[in-house]
Design an enzyme around this catalytic site. Structure first.
Site, PDB file in Angstrom:
ATOM      1  N   GLY A 146      37.617  47.866  40.766  1.00  0.00           N
ATOM      2  CA  GLY A 146      36.606  48.764  41.317  1.00  0.00           C
ATOM      3  C   GLY A 146      35.864  48.138  42.474  1.00  0.00           C
TER       4      GLY A 146
ATOM      5  N   ASN B 231      36.797  45.623  44.279  1.00  0.00           N
ATOM      6  CA  ASN B 231      37.734  45.393  45.376  1.00  0.00           C
ATOM      7  C   ASN B 231      37.896  46.641  46.237  1.00  0.00           C
ATOM      8  OD1 ASN B 231      38.208  42.763  44.582  1.00  0.00           O
ATOM      9  ND2 ASN B 231      40.136  43.224  43.543  1.00  0.00           N
TER      10      ASN B 231
ATOM     11  N   LEU C  72      54.746  50.521  47.641  1.00  0.00           N
ATOM     12  CA  LEU C  72      56.029  49.881  47.376  1.00  0.00           C
ATOM     13  C   LEU C  72      56.079  48.445  47.880  1.00  0.00           C
ATOM     14  CD1 LEU C  72      58.203  52.932  48.488  1.00  0.00           C
ATOM     15  CD2 LEU C  72      57.620  52.297  46.139  1.00  0.00           C
TER      16      LEU C  72
ATOM     17  N   ALA D  51      44.877  41.328  46.014  1.00  0.00           N
ATOM     18  CA  ALA D  51      44.095  42.545  46.262  1.00  0.00           C
ATOM     19  C   ALA D  51      44.779  43.513  47.214  1.00  0.00           C
ATOM     20  CB  ALA D  51      42.727  42.160  46.812  1.00  0.00           C
ATOM     21  N   ALA D  52      46.076  43.357  47.418  1.00  0.00           N
ATOM     22  CA  ALA D  52      46.767  44.188  48.408  1.00  0.00           C
ATOM     23  C   ALA D  52      46.677  45.676  48.076  1.00  0.00           C
ATOM     24  CB  ALA D  52      48.221  43.753  48.523  1.00  0.00           C
ATOM     25  N   GLY D  53      46.931  46.020  46.796  1.00  0.00           N
ATOM     26  CA  GLY D  53      46.895  47.427  46.416  1.00  0.00           C
ATOM     27  C   GLY D  53      45.511  48.032  46.534  1.00  0.00           C
ATOM     28  N   ASP D  54      44.487  47.288  46.146  1.00  0.00           N
ATOM     29  CA  ASP D  54      43.110  47.783  46.252  1.00  0.00           C
ATOM     30  C   ASP D  54      42.688  47.923  47.705  1.00  0.00           C
ATOM     31  OD1 ASP D  54      42.818  47.862  43.473  1.00  0.00           O
ATOM     32  OD2 ASP D  54      42.218  45.751  43.402  1.00  0.00           O
TER      33      ASP D  54
END
Length: 294
Positions: free
Chosen positions: A38, A40, A210, A239-242
């Site tokens: 959250g 992030n 992806l 933290a790439a996805g966030d």
């Protein structure tokens, strides 16, 4: 926008290769960094140019003080961030030389977020989007999604960590943003195109991240849109996805179309994975714009 989510202190150990069960390995570095999915996403969105309020809880310990300060320093409104008795949430993270990671989350104060209070509801009523994840109790996430729907807020859910998603939650979600592993866990489909078709039977829009293969966006009644990732050498993917989700939400709130928003988010994520840490790796708006400008 509002973020209803977790805030943890990340305790990060860097190693050449992650240990197997029963194995002890030597580390190369240790860092203590404010994080949580959250927090992030809130920091990523704020740094990407969004106006962000955070709804969550920290403990009455030193970690809580540090994490509140980190959010404030990144421009996030913490007026609705609760302080509850006991320890704050922590995440134990092991990052290997390839940038891949393993994470153990201990919820701490996050477990108190089983619902919304009046202050939370006032924040939602003044927001245009609500970002959710699954590091808080499920009853709290469902309550937030229901409050968002009543307030007419666009609700975005990152279904991480992966778990069963009840219909009472998905029925209140406008956009679902899983990674490929989470999409497969939800649908049973390993192929992103088939997973997308299955997701759109449950939610109006979906965006599957992806990794180095980019991202795939779908909306009911239209062909999916694919956007490539930016080729970079990853140092830490924690933290790439966030970062991607926070930046994408900002771009959409600014009126950009899906493909342009995905490219904006891909630029933010590319910058983040070249730096160590979670919240400390997230780029400022000027950095994202500069990368997009070439």
């Amino acid at each position: 926008m509002a973020v209803f989510g977790s805030v943890n202190m990340d305790l990060v150990a860097y190693v050449p290769v992650r240990p197997a069960s029963g194995e002890t390995v030597g580390g190369t570095e240790f860092r203590q960094v404010p994080g949580g999915k959250g927090a992030n996403q809130a920091i990523a969105a704020s740094r990407a140019g969004g106006d962000v309020a955070f709804l969550g809880a920290v403990g009455d310990d030193s970690f809580g003080v540090q994490m509140r300060s980190a959010l404030v320093e990144s421009g996030v409104d913490t007026a609705a961030l609760r302080t509850v008795p006991g320890p704050s949430g922590v995440a134990h993270i092991v990052v290997e030389a390839s940038g891949a990671n393993s994470i153990i989350v201990v919820p701490g104060a996050n477990a108190a977020m089983t619902g919304l209070d009046e202050n939370d509801r006032r924040v939602l009523e003044g927001s245009d989007a609500l970002l959710l994840q699954l590091e808080l109790p499920m009853e709290g996430v469902i309550a937030a999604a229901e409050a968002g729907r009543k307030a007419g807020v666009r609700t975005v859910l990152t279904p991480a960590p992966a778990r069963d998603l009840p219909d009472e939650l998905l029925d209140r979600v406008d956009l679902l943003v899983p990674n490929q592993h989470e999409a497969e866990a939800i649908t049973g489909e390993s192929d992103p195109q088939r997973a997308m078709a299955a997701l759109l039977e449950r939610v109006p829009e979906a965006l599957i991240t992806l990794g180095s293969s980019g991202s795939l966006y779908g909306v009911r009644g239209a062909e999916p849109v694919a956007v490539a990732a930016r080729p970079v050498e990853a140092v830490d993917t924690t933290a790439a996805g966030d970062t991607f989700c926070g930046a994408f939400a900002v771009a959409r709130a600014e009126g950009r179309g899906p493909a342009e928003s995905m490219a904006f988010a891909a630029a933010a994520a590319a910058l983040s994975v070249q730096r160590r840490g979670a919240s400390t790796s997230m780029p400022e708006r000027a950095e994202i714009d500069a990368l997009l400008a070439g």
